[in-house]
Structures are given as structure tokens and as C-alpha cells.
Design a protein around this motif. Structure first.
Motif: not given
Length: 607
Positions: A280-296, A324-330
Motif C-alpha cells: 500500500l502507499p506509505a502513511m504515518d499511521a500504524d494500521l496494525s493497531r486498528i481496533s475496528r473498521v467503519v466503511i462508509v 450508508v453515508a446518508s445515514e452515518f452522521r445522523y
């Protein structure tokens, strides 16, 4: 939604504006118009319907002028009539607008109370009256814009002409994209780089709250506080060649057939074939420590998220939510900085998804974006950009963007699994090999186009169609149903195969085609059992499977679509092809507008 283009030129602009609109027609095709500024004043041509109607009007009544704005519309306020078409002219001001002015009603009531007369039903005309009022009070164009913009709530991109200043154009954006173009003795404005590609390769992206004054000598940009700011010019990278269908009847068919190439291009940027690894492209964050994923995401892209949920949870063992993005924030989601937020969007400008991204960033999440336009708002705002390399997609119903998004999602799931120490080198090598097989398998699936066309003619008269799938093929069933709805206007629904007996089977009779997506593999037998339950009740079953699956399914289907035998990981990518082609051929048989279906547009930049 709508398409905007503007030119401050050294030569007549009407024909160039029309050509730019042709490149933007995927953004809206309810009506279109062009207005030019000359020393004699503002002159305008508008037409309802497709862009060809405006072209005919211009041929009969040409427009002069070296400065102009143009617009192709997807209606939000007011029917798609000529009166509601842009550009609007109010006094000495003409403007075009993409987006929605949320507070237009109180503003309109205020202006009517002052005695101002409206000639359209649009929210856009309110902005024209506000600007005209400032000009009538003696304000300069710049002062008028500076006074009006803070009064507007919502999302908008504006291009504005002033009759008394025929050598100037002003653009402004808030929440909707707007691109500047720099030329030799000319300046340009557009909804995206595609519109400006034949005019210039030197572009700059306005940021939220920016407004810009364009003249032949250059561009001055101010931010929301009125300070002069620099927005760096970059090379657009968009080809200036005309976007055409080639030898294909429709853009959608062309884009379906481009999938072996674009999926290969996309995977080529993520797979290291020699090392048999994903990168994957380089980034600063450590993705190995992700506890949960939310896809919108919205629409087709949300089904990519649902398929991604199966992959990420299976390989990386991380809990995944898909919204669904239209519901996510609400729904006031529970978020914390240990999470990874993923947005999926073809355009990178989808309003609901962009708002969800900003909500996740405000909660401190690490963010990633699976996006097809690397210069889009989402691409610039995420922490990790995961481009899809699908190329411009003109057909409103997404096809090649969908399969490229799946390819990226599979790559991301693999990388997350490796970072968490859950994949051996041999396991990762196997996944890379299977992903590398996808382009050839897609090509093999395309070889059945003629068979699918015949099936499309067979079911074109249906009023209702059901799709079934299990596992990662369940979201694909929903995607297949969406495709059919979008372009053929047949009511269709996608279900998890095991849910049929919990209600939907009541809809089954001899008039209801049932599309069953069932590659041979871990869920095959259970899916086929559900298929037989429906067939016993008269369903007209069409089975999509490989040769082994078709043989094992036995009697029941009225037709089959044979796919190459593939690993379950890439089955959703490969099986996208037959559901796309089936929707396409049904629509063609019915005579609907495949590339520009009614009530829809490509880039949804309003909530």
C-alpha cells in the motif's frame, strides 16, 4: 450533480463552452444553457432535455462574446424546463450553480417582500437576486460576491458573469468541487478537470470557502475570510482527447469491456508479483493497531463496503461496520481514534460520503479513501489514498469503478491481515496469485456476452426480478438488482439466499425471474437448496455459476450463465460482469437510455 464551465477568452467562447459541456454531460442532462458577456450586455441560449437540443439552438442562434459560462443540469429545485435551466439572468448578473442552497426559502421570501420578481422555481435564482441587489446598490462585482456568500447555507459551486464587466468571471465553492484553469491570455473554470482538458493542463483546485476572480491576465483567489491566497497549479493529467464510445453502442458497454485492463492496472499498483506481496502507499499511521473498521459509501460503492466486510473480517479478524453515508452522521455513531474509517467513492466528491469523512476525521479516526479521482476532495483529505485507476467512467451506472474498488478492497484486507501477523508468506502469496488471476477471469466472463444478451431479451418483460447470493455474493446480488433498477426501470431486489423463506418467497410465481449467483465453493450447496425451493414455486431461475456448479445444480434453471471457475476471493469481482451485462442487455431490449437513465446523474454532490 450539475456541470459548470466558464471561459474568459481571447477568442469567441460559445463553441468551446458547448464542447466542454459535452464532456460534462454525465453530470446532468435535464437541461443546458450558455450565457456570454459582450460590450452590449449578456446574451443567453437555453434548452430543456439533452445537450443536443442546446446545440441545435446555438446553430440557429449563434452567440458572440469572449467571456461566458455554461451549465448542464440535474434538477433539484424545479422541473427540468427552459425557465428553470441555467444560466439565470437577474438584472446585470448571470450565474450557474451546482449544489443546493439550503436556506433559499427564507431568502426568497425576503426578496419577494422587497418587490423582486422571480421567473424560475430554482434555488439558484435567489443567489442571482442577492448579487443583483448588491450591484444595484453600487457594489463592485468583488464586493457583491463578498457580501452574498456569507448569506448562503448549503453546498454550492458558482460561476458568475456581470454585464458591466464583460472581461471578468467569478467562481466560488463551498462543499461542491470547482477547478481553475490557467491558459495563455485566458482563464477557465470547471466542475472538474475533464471539462478543462482540451483547454489547459494547468489547473488549481479551489478549497472550501474560496472564491476567485478570473481575467485574461490571470486569477486571484480569496479564502472565506477574504484574504488573497495561493492555490498551486498542477498538471491535470486528464487526456484532452474527446471522450467517445469507440466501437461500442454505449459508454456502459465500453466500460464493462474495459474491466480486464483497468482491474489489471489497479492490481498492478498494489501487487508485487515477484515478491508475491501486497503493498500500500506509505502513511504515518500504524494500521496494525486498528481496533475496528467503519466503511462508509453510497449506492454501488456501499456494496463494495459490504463485500469488503467479509474480506477484512475473514483475513484480518477486525470487526467491520458498513454504513450508508446518508445515514452515518445522523445515527450518532460511536467512534474513537483507534478505528480506521474507509470511504469509497468513484468521484471522490459524493456529498454524503465527504461529510461522513469529515465527521470521522473530527473524531480522530485514521482515514483511508478508495477513490477513482486522485485530485478529488476525498483524495486530498484522507490520511491514506487508495486510488482505483479505473479511468473516467461516463456511464451513470457504475461498472469498471466497482470492480476496481473491489480489487483495492481485497488488497487492503490482505495488507491488514499481514500487518496483524495473521498471514504467513505462503498465505499471502496464494492471495496475490488469485488476485492476479482476476483480469483473465473477467475476460473469460465477457466471452458470454451473446448468451447473456439472449437471456436479457427473455426477461425484459418482467415487472419484478429477485437476485440471490450468499456470503460475499449477497452484496453482489444487491448490486445486480441496483443495476437492473437503474437502467431498465424494472423493480428488483437482492437478498441473502437463506432469507428467501423468511418473506420474499411469497413474491415468487411464474412471472418472476430469479437470478441466482452461486459459484461452486463453500456456500454453493446451501444456495442451490434455496434456488430449488423457489423453482418449486414457479420461479424462472437463471443460474450464474461455473461449469461444475451448473452440473451439480441439476434441473431447475430455465437458463444458465457459465463463468470461469475461480477462487472464492475473486468471485465477486468476476461475477460482477454477468450481472452488469444482464442489466445492460435488458435495458437495451427495452429501449431505455442506458448511459443517462432518467432521474440519475453521475457525480452526486448534493445531500
Amino acid at each position: 450533480m450539475c456541470g459548470i464551465v466558464g471561459i474568459v477568452g481571447a477568442e469567441p467562447v460559445a463553441e468551446r463552452l458547448l464542447e466542454a459541456l459535452r464532456r460534462l454531460e454525465y453530470r446532468g442532462y435535464d437541461s443546458a444553457g450558455i450565457c456570454t458577456a459582450t460590450p452590449e450586455g449578456l446574451d443567453r441560449r437555453r434548452a430543456s432535455g439533452k445537450l443536443g437540443n442546446l446545440a441545435a439552438r446555438l446553430q440557429a442562434e449563434p452567440l458572440a462574446g469572449l467571456t461566458g459560462i455554461a451549465h448542464t443540469r440535474w434538477a433539484t429545485h424545479g422541473a427540468p424546463t427552459e425557465d428553470n435551466a441555467h444560466p439565470h439572468i437577474v438584472g446585470g448578473v448571470s450565474l450557474v450553480h451546482n449544489g443546493i442552497i439550503e436556506n433559499f426559502r427564507p431568502l426568497r421570501e425576503e426578496l419577494i417582500a422587497e418587490g423582486r420578481v422571480f421567473t424560475s422555481q430554482t434555488d439558484t435564482e435567489v443567489v442571482g437576486h442577492l448579487l443583483a441587489r448588491e450591484v444595484e446598490r453600487g457594489a463592485s462585482p468583488e464586493a457583491a460576491v463578498a457580501a452574498v456568500l456569507p448569506q448562503l447555507r448549503g453546498a454550492f459551486a458558482l460561476a458568475i458573469l456581470f454585464a458591466d464587466h464583460p472581461d471578468m468571471l467569478i467562481g466560488a465553492r463551498l462543499g461542491a468541487p470547482l477547478v481553475l484553469g490557467h491558459g495563455d491570455g485566458e482563464s477557465y473554470l470547471g466542475s472538474d478537470a475533464i471539462a478543462l482538458a482540451p483547454l489547459t493542463q494547468r489547473i488549481a483546485y479551489l478549497e472550501d470557502g474560496d472564491w476567485a476572480v478570473l481575467t485574461r491576465d490571470g486569477v486571484t483567489v480569496r479564502d472565506a475570510d477574504g484574504r488573497v491566497v495561493e492555490r498551486p497549479a498542477v498538471a491535470s493529467g486528464v487526456v484532452s482527447a474527446s471522450i467517445d464510445k469507440g466501437n461500442y453502442r454505449h459508454f456502459m458497454l465500453k466500460e464493462i469491456h474495459e474491466q480486464p485492463i483497468v482491474v489489471a492496472q489497479t492490481l498492478g499498483s498494489y501487487l508485487r508479483a515477484v515478491e508475491e506481496q501486497v503493498a500500500l502507499p506509505a502513511m504515518d499511521a500504524d494500521l496494525s493497531r486498528i481496533s475496528r473498521v467503519v466503511i462508509v459509501a453510497c449506492g454501488t460503492a456501499s456494496y463494495v463496503g459490504l463485500i469488503g466486510k467479509y474480506w477484512i473480517e475473514r483475513f484480518a479478524r477486525i470487526p467491520v461496520e458498513v454504513d450508508v453515508a446518508s445515514e452515518f452522521r445522523y445515527r450518532d455513531p460511536v467512534l474513537d481514534p483507534s478505528m480506521l474509517g474507509i470511504v469509497v467513492s468513484q468521484s471522490g466528491e459524493t456529498a454524503d460520503t465527504l461529510a461522513a469523512l469529515r465527521h470521522m476525521k473530527s473524531a480522530g479516526l485514521t482515514t483511508a479513501g478508495i477513490v477513482n479521482v486522485p485530485s478529488s476532495s476525498m483524495a486530498r483529505e484522507v490520511d491514506l489514498l487508495l486510488p482505483t485507476h479505473a479511468g473516467p467512467e461516463i456511464g451513470v451506472a457504475s461498472t469498471k469503478a466497482f470492480t476496481c474498488q473491489l480489487a483495492v478492497m481485497a488488497s487492503l484486507a490482505t495488507m491488514l491481515a499481514r500487518l496483524r501477523g495473521l498471514l504467513s508468506a505462503a498465505d499471502e502469496a496464494e492471495i496475490v496469485r488469485h488476485l492476479g488471476e482476476a483480469p483473465a477471469a473477467i475476460n473469460a466472463a465477457l466471452a458470454h456476452d451473446a448468451d447473456i444478451e439472449a437471456i436479457g431479451r427473455r426477461i425484459m418483460g418482467a415487472r419484478d426480478v429477485l437476485y440471490l447470493g450468499r456470503g460475499a455474493d449477497y452484496p453482489l446480488a444487491m448490486e445486480g438488482a441496483l443495476k437492473l433498477k437503474e437502467i431498465s426501470y424494472i423493480h428488483a431486489e437482492g437478498y441473502a439466499a437463506g432469507e428467501m423463506k423468511h418473506g420474499p418467497i411469497a413474491l415468487i410465481d411464474e412471472h418472476v425471474p430469479l437470478i441466482v449467483i452461486a459459484p461452486s465453493g463453500p456456500w454453493f450447496e446451501k444456495t442451490i437448496s434455496n434456488m430449488h425451493e423457489a423453482a418449486a414455486r414457479g420461479a424462472q431461475v437463471i443460474l450464474i455459476s461455473d461449469a461444475r456448479g451448473i452440473a451439480d445444480a441439476g434441473e431447475g434453471p430455465i437458463a444458465t450463465i457459465e463463468m470461469p471457475e475461480v477462487h472464492p476471493l475473486i468471485a465477486p469481482i468476476v461475477y460482477s460482469v454477468p450481472v452488469q451485462l444482464l442489466a445492460y442487455h435488458v435495458a437495451v431490449a427495452k429501449g431505455t437510455d442506458v448511459d443517462q437513465p432518467r432521474n440519475l446523474a453521475k457525480s452526486v454532490t448534493v445531500e
